[in-house]
Design a protein around this motif. Structure first.
Motif, PDB file in Angstrom:
ATOM      1  N   THR A 261      21.339 -40.491  31.906  1.00 27.52           N
ATOM      2  CA  THR A 261      21.622 -39.848  30.852  1.00 27.52           C
ATOM      3  C   THR A 261      22.239 -38.418  31.389  1.00 27.52           C
ATOM      4  OG1 THR A 261      19.261 -38.844  30.280  1.00 27.52           O
ATOM      5  CG2 THR A 261      20.188 -40.785  29.025  1.00 27.52           C
ATOM      6  N   ARG A 262      23.204 -37.963  30.600  1.00 29.57           N
ATOM      7  CA  ARG A 262      23.960 -36.607  31.324  1.00 29.57           C
ATOM      8  C   ARG A 262      23.413 -35.543  30.146  1.00 29.57           C
ATOM      9  NH1 ARG A 262      30.226 -36.181  32.843  1.00 29.57           N
ATOM     10  NH2 ARG A 262      30.026 -34.204  33.959  1.00 29.57           N
ATOM     11  N   ARG A 263      22.658 -34.676  30.736  1.00 30.95           N
ATOM     12  CA  ARG A 263      21.985 -33.774  29.611  1.00 30.95           C
ATOM     13  C   ARG A 263      22.726 -32.410  29.577  1.00 30.95           C
ATOM     14  NH1 ARG A 263      15.670 -35.379  29.667  1.00 30.95           N
ATOM     15  NH2 ARG A 263      16.022 -37.687  30.056  1.00 30.95           N
ATOM     16  N   PHE A 264      22.345 -31.931  28.007  1.00 28.69           N
ATOM     17  CA  PHE A 264      23.027 -30.554  27.932  1.00 28.69           C
ATOM     18  C   PHE A 264      22.280 -29.991  26.699  1.00 28.69           C
ATOM     19  CE2 PHE A 264      24.981 -33.682  25.139  1.00 28.69           C
ATOM     20  CZ  PHE A 264      25.305 -33.054  23.952  1.00 28.69           C
ATOM     21  N   LEU A 278      17.675 -30.226  23.026  1.00 28.79           N
ATOM     22  CA  LEU A 278      17.889 -30.751  24.193  1.00 28.79           C
ATOM     23  C   LEU A 278      18.397 -32.109  23.766  1.00 28.79           C
ATOM     24  CD1 LEU A 278      17.774 -30.690  27.555  1.00 28.79           C
ATOM     25  CD2 LEU A 278      15.423 -31.425  27.130  1.00 28.79           C
ATOM     26  N   LEU A 279      19.769 -32.393  24.533  1.00 29.67           N
ATOM     27  CA  LEU A 279      20.292 -34.078  24.307  1.00 29.67           C
ATOM     28  C   LEU A 279      20.389 -34.545  25.729  1.00 29.67           C
ATOM     29  CD1 LEU A 279      21.783 -31.456  22.103  1.00 29.67           C
ATOM     30  CD2 LEU A 279      21.966 -33.516  20.767  1.00 29.67           C
ATOM     31  N   TYR A 318      25.039 -27.703  30.568  1.00 31.89           N
ATOM     32  CA  TYR A 318      25.616 -26.718  29.683  1.00 31.89           C
ATOM     33  C   TYR A 318      25.030 -26.654  28.325  1.00 31.89           C
ATOM     34  CZ  TYR A 318      28.122 -30.297  27.205  1.00 31.89           C
ATOM     35  OH  TYR A 318      28.597 -31.344  26.467  1.00 31.89           O
ATOM     36  N   ALA A 319      25.286 -25.404  27.822  1.00 35.78           N
ATOM     37  CA  ALA A 319      24.735 -25.277  26.263  1.00 35.78           C
ATOM     38  C   ALA A 319      26.064 -25.026  25.612  1.00 35.78           C
ATOM     39  CB  ALA A 319      23.723 -24.333  26.568  1.00 35.78           C
ATOM     40  N   VAL A 320      26.221 -25.449  24.210  1.00 37.58           N
ATOM     41  CA  VAL A 320      27.308 -25.300  23.475  1.00 37.58           C
ATOM     42  C   VAL A 320      26.835 -24.863  22.026  1.00 37.58           C
ATOM     43  CG1 VAL A 320      27.158 -27.619  22.439  1.00 37.58           C
ATOM     44  CG2 VAL A 320      29.194 -26.552  22.174  1.00 37.58           C
ATOM     45  N   ALA A 321      27.247 -23.718  21.608  1.00 35.26           N
ATOM     46  CA  ALA A 321      27.064 -22.697  20.840  1.00 35.26           C
ATOM     47  C   ALA A 321      28.099 -22.418  19.672  1.00 35.26           C
ATOM     48  CB  ALA A 321      26.355 -21.726  21.274  1.00 35.26           C
ATOM     49  N   MET A 346      19.814 -19.225  32.424  1.00 41.10           N
ATOM     50  CA  MET A 346      20.645 -19.749  31.428  1.00 41.10           C
ATOM     51  C   MET A 346      21.804 -20.790  31.847  1.00 41.10           C
ATOM     52  SD  MET A 346      20.645 -19.650  28.114  1.00 41.10           S
ATOM     53  CE  MET A 346      21.807 -20.298  26.724  1.00 41.10           C
ATOM     54  N   LEU A 347      22.053 -21.697  30.735  1.00 40.95           N
ATOM     55  CA  LEU A 347      22.867 -22.677  31.146  1.00 40.95           C
ATOM     56  C   LEU A 347      24.261 -21.867  31.055  1.00 40.95           C
ATOM     57  CD1 LEU A 347      21.491 -25.717  29.447  1.00 40.95           C
ATOM     58  CD2 LEU A 347      21.494 -25.510  31.808  1.00 40.95           C
TER      59      LEU A 347
END
Length: 447
Positions: A261-264, A278-279, A318-321, A346-347
């Motif tokens: 799985t590709r995590r972000f 966390l996905l 990465y982190a999407v916001a 931090m990502l």
């Protein structure tokens, strides 16, 4: 039914025989008792009877009966109270109060908005009865319940009746169905008594067609109003969300979660609540939610620290916001994204595609899981996300959008919407090779 002493004289009897569930309601002595679930369970009759019995048993006791609007309260309670117990009661329209000869009283109140709730500040009541509690927000209930106090030798209790659905669905479900308590909430103070129309023998005898009427309702209304289910109700935004389909048990994760799985991370930040998920996306474009961090009262730096902890050892990319995190703050000239990005570990932050309706539509595609690879799987450890997906309401003026109230329910689904709109790319499938072997070929020298 024996109600107890009426002042210092003898005893008073009020007619009527409760069914078994109503008797459990009458016998409950905890601080918060909720009664209901389905339509036709005899809740209103039981609530009125309980108030009258307390007024007769405890001379001078002060009670408050609240419903969302005063016309609803007059229709559902004032009229029946005067018809059933008119010989015991004196009604003052100006004071909106029912009084008994022994000094007991029942104030009649309403709470259609937050401003109405403030009317009860400074008031003192020994008993508070909230009819159709799911029609009140958690804030409104909290303000009203703060009036439960006094110095007299009386019981201090709150009685609620409730059905699934409405703006207060989530907090009622949390306290009385899920029993998910916050610090300062004592589990022993809360009691829920479920009631179905099948428990109400009086109604079944007087109107046997009422059950058939409930049975003919659309499926979701039927489940809520006839069977008293709290995981489905009319006005639910994600009607297609199904725990048996979309939730997996993390304890058996090795057998369920794909290895590749590709995590972000996806996050929705506000000082009132950080919701970080966390996905991971698998090779078939299925989306997995492994962990959550939902915590109020965090600064931007503290929120970034929680994200760092959430994805420690996870190889998240990465982190999407929300894009408003990139707005510069007037006090420092720095954006929220800059402040969070400066926290070690931090990502890399990416602004989300924050379009609401396209985002909700995409999330529904994942929920549908029609075989095109898109699917959604949420760990049972993500209790806030699961509860929010079940309890989020439709915007009454814009059915394709989610309602902004109760606001506490919006954060985790917003983060999930950012996740699906970030268009996560699945990891590359591991290459597979057919088995082979070398075979020496004959040459001119092999003679």
């Amino acid at each position: 039914m024996r109600a107890g002493k009426a002042g210092r004289g003898g005893t008073s009897r009020i007619p009527g025989v409760p069914n078994k569930k109503q008797q459990l309601f009458f016998d409950s002595r905890v601080r918060f008792t909720a009664y209901g679930g389905a339509r036709g369970g005899g809740k209103s009759w039981a609530l009125r009877r309980k108030l009258i019995a307390l007024c007769l048993r405890y001379p001078g006791i002060r009670c408050l009966l609240v419903r969302r609007t005063y016309p609803e309260l007059k229709s559902n309670h004032l009229g029946p109270l005067l018809r059933e117990y008119g010989a015991l009661l004196t009604y003052s329209e100006g004071e909106k109060q029912l009084s008994l000869a022994n000094g007991s009283s029942i104030d009649l109140g309403y709470c259609a908005c937050d401003r109405d709730a403030l009317r009860y500040q400074g008031q003192e009541y020994d008993i508070i009865a909230v009819d159709e509690a799911t029609q009140l927000s958690e804030y409104q209930f909290s303000v009203i319940s703060a009036s439960l106090r006094g110095t007299g030798d009386y019981p201090r209790r709150i009685y609620l009746t409730c059905n699934p659905g409405g703006i207060g669905h989530a907090w009622v479900k949390r306290l009385f169905i899920d029993r998910s308590f916050r610090p300062g909430e004592n589990p022993e103070d809360y009691n829920f008594i479920p009631a179905l129309v099948y428990d109400n023998d009086v109604l079944l005898s007087a109107d046997p067609g009422y059950v058939r009427q409930l049975e003919r309702l659309p499926a979701r209304l039927r489940d809520a109003w006839l069977h008293g289910r709290w995981d489905v109700f009319e006005g639910q935004f994600f009607a297609e969300f199904d725990e048996s389909v979309h939730v997996f048990d993390a304890a058996g994760g090795a057998a369920v979660i794909p290895n590749n799985t590709r995590r972000f991370v996806a996050l929705d930040y506000g000082f009132d609540m950080l919701a970080a998920l966390l996905l991971g996306v698998d090779t078939s474009s299925g989306l997995w939610v492994f962990e959550e961090c939902c915590e109020p009262g965090l600064t931007l730096s503290e929120a970034a620290g929680r994200v760092v902890e959430l994805c420690r050892g996870q190889e998240a990319e990465y982190a999407v916001a929300s894009p408003d995190l990139w707005n510069r703050r007037q006090d420092s000239g720095r954006s929220g994204a800059e402040i969070m990005q400066a926290v070690p570990g931090m990502l890399p932050l990416r602004p989300a595609d924050s379009r609401r309706i396209p985002g909700w539509r995409m999330l529904r595609e994942y929920l549908a899981g029609r075989g095109d690879g898109l699917s959604l799987h949420i760990s049972r450890r993500c209790s806030t996300l699961i509860n929010s997906m079940q309890s989020l309401l439709c915007d009454p003026g814009r059915p394709e959008d989610a309602a902004g109230e109760p606001h506490a329910l919006t954060h985790a689904p917003e983060a999930l919407r950012y996740a699906v709109m970030s268009r996560p790319r699945p990891p590359e499938s591991e290459a597979t090779f057919l088995p082979f072997s070398f075979r020496r070929s004959r040459s001119l020298y092999d003679i």
